[in-house]
Design a protein around this motif. Sequence first.
Motif, PDB file in Angstrom:
ATOM      1  N   LYS A  98      -1.907  -6.735  13.755  1.00  0.00           N
ATOM      2  CA  LYS A  98      -2.746  -7.464  13.997  1.00  0.00           C
ATOM      3  C   LYS A  98      -4.599  -6.775  14.060  1.00  0.00           C
ATOM      4  O   LYS A  98      -5.414  -7.637  13.272  1.00  0.00           O
ATOM      5  CB  LYS A  98      -2.764  -8.095  14.953  1.00  0.00           C
ATOM      6  N   SER A 124      -9.136 -12.569  -2.218  1.00  0.00           N
ATOM      7  CA  SER A 124      -9.572 -13.387  -1.429  1.00  0.00           C
ATOM      8  C   SER A 124     -10.607 -14.749  -1.268  1.00  0.00           C
ATOM      9  O   SER A 124     -10.330 -15.161  -0.481  1.00  0.00           O
ATOM     10  CB  SER A 124      -9.790 -12.460  -0.289  1.00  0.00           C
ATOM     11  N   ASN A 143      -4.355 -16.878   2.385  1.00  0.00           N
ATOM     12  CA  ASN A 143      -3.194 -16.033   3.034  1.00  0.00           C
ATOM     13  C   ASN A 143      -1.945 -16.511   2.457  1.00  0.00           C
ATOM     14  O   ASN A 143      -2.034 -17.618   2.950  1.00  0.00           O
ATOM     15  CB  ASN A 143      -4.236 -16.174   4.142  1.00  0.00           C
ATOM     16  N   LYS A 177      -4.849  -5.362  10.195  1.00  0.00           N
ATOM     17  CA  LYS A 177      -4.860  -5.975   8.546  1.00  0.00           C
ATOM     18  C   LYS A 177      -5.638  -7.296   8.706  1.00  0.00           C
ATOM     19  O   LYS A 177      -5.215  -8.117   8.034  1.00  0.00           O
ATOM     20  CB  LYS A 177      -3.788  -6.005   7.758  1.00  0.00           C
ATOM     21  N   ASN A 178      -5.606  -7.789  10.374  1.00  0.00           N
ATOM     22  CA  ASN A 178      -6.197  -8.852  10.854  1.00  0.00           C
ATOM     23  C   ASN A 178      -4.735  -9.914  10.472  1.00  0.00           C
ATOM     24  O   ASN A 178      -5.305 -11.251   9.531  1.00  0.00           O
ATOM     25  CB  ASN A 178      -7.523  -9.061  10.043  1.00  0.00           C
ATOM     26  N   VAL A 179      -3.712  -9.600  10.258  1.00  0.00           N
ATOM     27  CA  VAL A 179      -2.447 -10.673  10.110  1.00  0.00           C
ATOM     28  C   VAL A 179      -2.333 -11.486  11.387  1.00  0.00           C
ATOM     29  O   VAL A 179      -2.668 -11.014  12.193  1.00  0.00           O
ATOM     30  CB  VAL A 179      -1.743 -10.184  10.123  1.00  0.00           C
ATOM     31  N   THR A 180      -1.628 -13.002  10.868  1.00  0.00           N
ATOM     32  CA  THR A 180      -1.694 -13.646  12.099  1.00  0.00           C
ATOM     33  C   THR A 180      -0.211 -13.933  11.939  1.00  0.00           C
ATOM     34  O   THR A 180       0.908 -13.266  11.004  1.00  0.00           O
ATOM     35  CB  THR A 180      -2.026 -14.922  11.890  1.00  0.00           C
ATOM     36  N   ASN A 187      -0.172  -7.376   3.256  1.00  0.00           N
ATOM     37  CA  ASN A 187      -2.535  -7.094   2.764  1.00  0.00           C
ATOM     38  C   ASN A 187      -2.674  -7.438   4.606  1.00  0.00           C
ATOM     39  O   ASN A 187      -2.091  -8.169   5.139  1.00  0.00           O
ATOM     40  CB  ASN A 187      -2.012  -8.405   2.068  1.00  0.00           C
ATOM     41  N   ASN A 188      -4.341  -7.553   3.430  1.00  0.00           N
ATOM     42  CA  ASN A 188      -5.068  -7.780   4.616  1.00  0.00           C
ATOM     43  C   ASN A 188      -5.051 -10.274   5.246  1.00  0.00           C
ATOM     44  O   ASN A 188      -4.719 -10.417   4.220  1.00  0.00           O
ATOM     45  CB  ASN A 188      -6.238  -7.503   4.704  1.00  0.00           C
ATOM     46  N   ASN A 189      -4.869 -10.104   5.995  1.00  0.00           N
ATOM     47  CA  ASN A 189      -4.434 -11.614   6.604  1.00  0.00           C
ATOM     48  C   ASN A 189      -3.692 -11.947   5.923  1.00  0.00           C
ATOM     49  O   ASN A 189      -3.483 -13.834   6.302  1.00  0.00           O
ATOM     50  CB  ASN A 189      -6.008 -12.292   5.907  1.00  0.00           C
ATOM     51  N   ASP A 190      -2.697 -11.614   5.735  1.00  0.00           N
ATOM     52  CA  ASP A 190      -0.763 -12.399   5.778  1.00  0.00           C
ATOM     53  C   ASP A 190      -0.439 -12.986   6.585  1.00  0.00           C
ATOM     54  O   ASP A 190      -1.034 -12.588   8.115  1.00  0.00           O
ATOM     55  CB  ASP A 190      -0.523 -11.179   5.483  1.00  0.00           C
ATOM     56  N   GLU A 191       0.278 -14.303   7.020  1.00  0.00           N
ATOM     57  CA  GLU A 191       0.184 -14.259   7.894  1.00  0.00           C
ATOM     58  C   GLU A 191       1.494 -14.543   8.181  1.00  0.00           C
ATOM     59  O   GLU A 191       3.350 -14.270   6.939  1.00  0.00           O
ATOM     60  CB  GLU A 191       0.854 -16.309   8.404  1.00  0.00           C
TER      61      GLU A 191
END
Length: 577
Positions: free
Chosen positions: A189, A7, A12, A192-195, A161-165
Amino acid sequence: MAEERDSVNKPNRKVFIGFLGAGPYTVCNYYFDSVEDREMHVRHVQEAIVRHECKGWTENDRILIFLTEAAKANNWEDGKFDDRDKDDNTKPPIVPGKDKWGLHHQLVKAARGIGNDEDESAAIDKKIFPESIITPVSLDCEGFSETEIWKIFSCINDNINNNDEIYFDFTSGFRSLPMLGMVLLTYLKNTKNVTIGQIYYGAFEKMGTVGMVKNIPIDERNAPVLRLKSFSDIMDFSNAANVFSKYGNSLLLCDMIDRIWVKRSNDSSEFALEMKKMMKPLSTNLERITRMLQTCRGLEIVNGDNVKNIRICIKNIIENDTEKNGPRRALDPILEMIESKFAEFSDSKKLKNGIVAAKWCFDNGMTQQCITIMQEMIVSICMDAIGMDYTCKEDREMIGSTLQWIGGKKNFEATEKHKKTRNDLEQVFSSERMKAVGCAYSSLSEVRNDVNHAGFKLEKSQRTSGRFKVGKEAFKDLSDSFGKNLPLFEELSEFVKEEDDGILKKLNEELSLKAPRISENDKEEILDAWKTIRAKTDFLSMRLQQLQLGNGIMTRPAGLIENECLQYLNVVKDLLK
C-alpha cells in the motif's frame, strides 16, 4: 517480474493472491454470508473464493496461486488418492483416468462456468472469467527460516504492479503467512499504492479436527469464509492516526474516515447510515483545520469555530453510538487523541488561539507556518491591546514597523504616529516588555524573510558567514529562539480582552427594536462605532488596572483615565436611547 502495464490505456488490475500447501485437503462446503450461499463439494478454499468473488474479471486481471514443487505435484495437478484421502473415495472420479482433481483443473472449470459436480461438457457460453488469468507462481522454498520468508516476500512483491487491487487469501500455506501477509499488504500500500479489495480466511477448523470432519456427511460439512478487510483498514487507520499525532496532518486520517464510514455504498444498515451522518462532519472539520493551519488562515484560527465543531462531533459520536461494531471499536482511542491534540485551543473567538496555533505548528514540524502565524499574532495582540482594528491592513503595517523600531531597527525614521503607537504600547505592556517583544519580532522577521524567499534574498555576506543555517542546525536555532520567546508571547496574549459577542447581539436587537426604519448601512456604522468604543474602553480600563498594580510609568492621573472610561460609557448609553 510483473509485466509492465500502460497505466493510461489499461485499468488497474484486480489480483487474487492465494497459497497452495503440499498436504492433503478434505472436501467440504465453503459459505460466505450464509449457509445457503455456499460452494458445494470443494477441496480447496481458493476454488470457492474464485467461483464466488471473481465473476466478471477480465484479461487484465490475475489469479495468482503461489506454490512449491511439492504443492504442485500433490494439489495443483490431477492425481491419485492416497491413504490420507481415503474418506473421499465416495466421490465419483471427475477426471478420466484420475481419482483426485487438482486445483488447476477446478479453477479452469470455474472459469468456464462449469459447476463443481457438473460434467465438462456442461459449459455453453457460461464463462465467468478468462482461463488465461489463472497463473501458478513457483516458490523455491517453504518459509522455514527468515531468509526463506524474505524470498517469499520478494516473490510476491515482484508479481504485483502499481495501483493493483489485491484480494488476499491466507487460509493455506505457511504458519507465518498471516503475519507476513499483513506486513506485505501494508508495504505494498505504501510502496505501490495498491488497494485492498478483500482479505479471506476459510475457517475449516470451525467444523472440528480433520478426523472429526471426515465423519460428517459431505453435504453437511459447512465452513465459513471470513472477510477480514476491516483489519487492514484498522492498520491504515492507526497509521493515519500516527501521522496526525506526530506531524499534525489530518488528511490521511480524513481519508480513512471517509473510506471506512462515509463512502461505504454497500452498507445501508441503520448503524452504517448513523455512523456516516456523525463521521462526515468530523472528517470535514479535521480537513478544514489542517488546511487552515497549513495556509496560515489567521482570522479562522482566532475564531475557534473548527475546534468547537470537532469537539461537538466527537461528543455526538461517543454519546450516540453504543454498538461499536467492526472498526468502530478502534475509534475511541483515536477520538481521545484528536481531542488532546486540540486541548489548548479555545472553541470561542480568542486571539490567544493564534499563539496556541503557532506553538502547535512548531511542535508538528510546520516551521514556516509557525514563524508566520506567531509574527502576525504579535501584531494582532498589540493592536487589540491599544484599541486598534487588527484586520486593518495599513494599521498592521504601521504596528509591524513600530515593533521593528522598538526592537532596534537601524536607520528608521519614526513618524508622530509611530511615536504615539509606541507610547500607547509601552503604557499597556511597559517599555521593558515591549523592548523584548520588539526584539523577538525583529528576529522573527529575519527568519521569516529568509524562509519565505527560499534564501535567495540574503545578502552575500549573510550566505557566506554561516549566520543563516540549513537543516537540523537551522531548526535547532529556531527551536531555541522559539522556546526562549514563547513565554513572552503567551504573557502578551494574556493582556487581550476578547470581544463580547453577546453584547453585540444585544445591541443589534436594541437597534432593530428602537429604530425599525434604520438602514442596514447605518446599523453597521453604529455597530462599528460600538466596537471602537468598546476597544478604547477596554484599553483605558486595562491601563488603569496596570497603573494600580504599579506596572508601567504614570503619564496621566488615574482620575483622568477613569473619567475617560466613563465618558466612553456615556456615549454608549446615548447611542442606545
